[in-house]
Write a protein that holds these residues in place. Structure first.
Motif, mmCIF file in Angstrom:
data_model
loop_
_atom_site.group_PDB
_atom_site.id
_atom_site.type_symbol
_atom_site.label_atom_id
_atom_site.label_comp_id
_atom_site.label_asym_id
_atom_site.label_seq_id
_atom_site.Cartn_x
_atom_site.Cartn_y
_atom_site.Cartn_z
ATOM 1 N N VAL A 1 0.921 -1.388 -0.225
ATOM 2 C CA VAL A 1 -0.045 -0.122 0.232
ATOM 3 C C VAL A 1 0.925 1.027 0.152
ATOM 4 C CG1 VAL A 1 -0.268 -0.252 2.570
ATOM 5 C CG2 VAL A 1 -1.953 1.329 1.264
ATOM 6 N N ILE A 2 0.593 2.262 -0.799
ATOM 7 C CA ILE A 2 1.219 3.528 -1.052
ATOM 8 C C ILE A 2 0.618 4.521 -0.466
ATOM 9 C CG2 ILE A 2 2.208 5.105 -2.776
ATOM 10 C CD1 ILE A 2 2.922 2.624 -4.729
ATOM 11 N N VAL A 3 1.172 5.462 0.357
ATOM 12 C CA VAL A 3 0.432 6.494 0.851
ATOM 13 C C VAL A 3 1.478 7.908 0.426
ATOM 14 C CG1 VAL A 3 -0.582 7.603 2.814
ATOM 15 C CG2 VAL A 3 -0.397 5.416 2.635
ATOM 16 N N ASP A 4 0.878 8.557 -0.445
ATOM 17 C CA ASP A 4 1.659 9.879 -0.940
ATOM 18 C C ASP A 4 1.256 11.008 -0.018
ATOM 19 O OD1 ASP A 4 -0.528 11.306 -2.340
ATOM 20 O OD2 ASP A 4 0.002 10.588 -4.097
ATOM 21 N N ASP B 1 5.456 10.450 9.605
ATOM 22 C CA ASP B 1 5.000 10.426 10.898
ATOM 23 C C ASP B 1 3.659 10.960 11.250
ATOM 24 O OD1 ASP B 1 7.995 10.273 11.669
ATOM 25 O OD2 ASP B 1 8.335 12.586 11.560
ATOM 26 N N GLU B 2 3.079 11.758 10.506
ATOM 27 C CA GLU B 2 1.540 11.893 10.630
ATOM 28 C C GLU B 2 0.602 10.569 10.319
ATOM 29 O OE1 GLU B 2 -1.975 14.715 8.649
ATOM 30 O OE2 GLU B 2 -0.109 14.802 7.717
ATOM 31 N N LEU B 3 1.104 9.834 9.425
ATOM 32 C CA LEU B 3 0.445 8.438 9.127
ATOM 33 C C LEU B 3 0.476 7.534 10.256
ATOM 34 C CD1 LEU B 3 -0.823 6.572 6.886
ATOM 35 C CD2 LEU B 3 1.146 5.844 6.331
ATOM 36 N N ILE B 4 1.883 7.550 10.893
ATOM 37 C CA ILE B 4 1.946 6.532 11.983
ATOM 38 C C ILE B 4 1.333 6.894 13.471
ATOM 39 C CG2 ILE B 4 3.583 5.767 13.860
ATOM 40 C CD1 ILE B 4 5.707 5.922 11.385
#
Length: 239
Positions: free
Chosen positions: A79-82, A120-123
Motif C-alpha cells: 500500500v502506497i501513501v503519498d 510521522d503523521e500517518l503513524i
C-alpha cells in the motif's frame, strides 16, 4: 484445520437457503477433507469448473487441470501513501484492512510505502486506530518468532516461512511472545523497517505491518512492485 467450523457453517447456510425457498443441500462438502478426495473431485468427468484458493501447489493443480478454473494464490499486497492523501483516513483504512480477520486475507495490506514527509503523521493516526509501534530491535526479535527456517526437500536450501502457531493470532498474543504486554485494544503491530526486512518481503498473514519511508512516487511504485513479487494479486494506493 477448520473442518468442524466449516461443516457447521455449511449447515447454517443450508438452513438459511431452505428458509428462502432454495433446494435442499444446495451447498455441500465432504465430511473428511483429504488430498485424495480433492483429487477425486477435480478429476471427475461431471465436474466442469474448479475454484481454488490457498497455497501455490493447489492453485497450480487447478489451473493445469484442463477444466475451467479460477485460482487465487499467494499475494503480498503493498500500500502506497503519498503526500496528497487524506492521511487521517488513509491511516484508519489501512489499519482496518490489515486487521480484518487478523490479516489472513491475501487481499489485505501487508506492507506500507509512505512518503517521508507524511510518514510521522500517518503513524500518529495509525496509533489512534489501535496500532502499537515497536522498535527496530523488537521487530527483529518478533521476526525470529513468527518466521521459522525450513529446508527445501528438492534443493536442500534453507528458507524462512511463517510459523503456523503465529498465523492469524491477535496482536497482543504476538507481542506477548517477545515479552511486550498490551491490552486487547491493540489491533495491529506497526514498525519502521527498510525494504529488505523479512516483514516486507514475506506475506505474514498476521496483524504485523511494516512501514518503509520513500522519497517520491516513482520510488514507492518501484518498491511496491518488487515487494509484491510478481504475484499480480492486489495493491493499494492512497493519493
Amino acid at each position: 484445520r477448520a473442518k468442524k467450523v466449516s461443516l457447521h457453517l455449511i449447515q447454517l447456510i443450508n438452513k438459511a437457503l431452505c428458509k428462502a425457498g432454495a433446494p435442499a443441500n444446495l451447498v455441500v462438502t465432504v465430511s473428511a477433507p483429504s488430498i485424495e478426495n480433492t483429487n477425486a473431485m477435480m478429476s471427475h468427468p461431471k465436474i466442469r469448473m474448479l475454484v481454488a484458493t490457498g497455497g501455490p501447489a493447489i492453485v497450480k493443480t487447478v489451473l493445469s487441470s484442463g477444466k475451467k478454473a479460477i485460482g487465487a494464490g499467494a499475494g503480498n499486497p503493498p500500500v502506497i501513501v503519498d503526500d496528497t492523501a487524506d492521511i487521517r483516513k488513509a491511516a484508519k483504512d489501512i489499519i482496518d484492512g490489515c486487521t480484518f480477520d487478523n490479516n489472513l486475507p491475501c487481499i489485505a495490506e501487508k506492507e506500507v510505502f509512505a512518503f517521508d514527509n507524511i510518514a510521522d503523521e500517518l503513524i500518529h493516526y495509525m496509533k489512534q486506530n489501535g496500532a502499537y509501534m515497536i522498535t527496530a530491535a523488537q521487530a527483529d526479535a518478533l521476526a525470529k518468532v513468527v518466521l521459522v527456517e525450513q529446508t527445501c526437500k528438492e534443493t536442500g536450501k534453507v528458507r524462512k516461512i511463517i510459523s503456523r502457531k503465529c498465523v492469524g493470532r491477535d496482536a497482543d498474543v504476538l507481542l506477548d511472545m517477545i515479552g511486550v504486554k498490551v491490552g486487547k485494544d491493540v489491533r495491529c503491530i506497526i514498525c519502521e523497517t527498510d525494504f529488505d526486512h523479512p516483514f516486507v518481503q514475506q506475506e505474514l498473514m498476521m496483524p504485523i505491518l511494516p512501514i518503509v519511508r520513500v522519497k517520491d512516487i516513482d520510488t514507492a511504485i518501484d518498491l511496491a512492485v518488487k515487494a509484491e513479487h510478481g504475484n499480480r494479486h492486489t495493491a493499494h494506493m492512497h493519493s
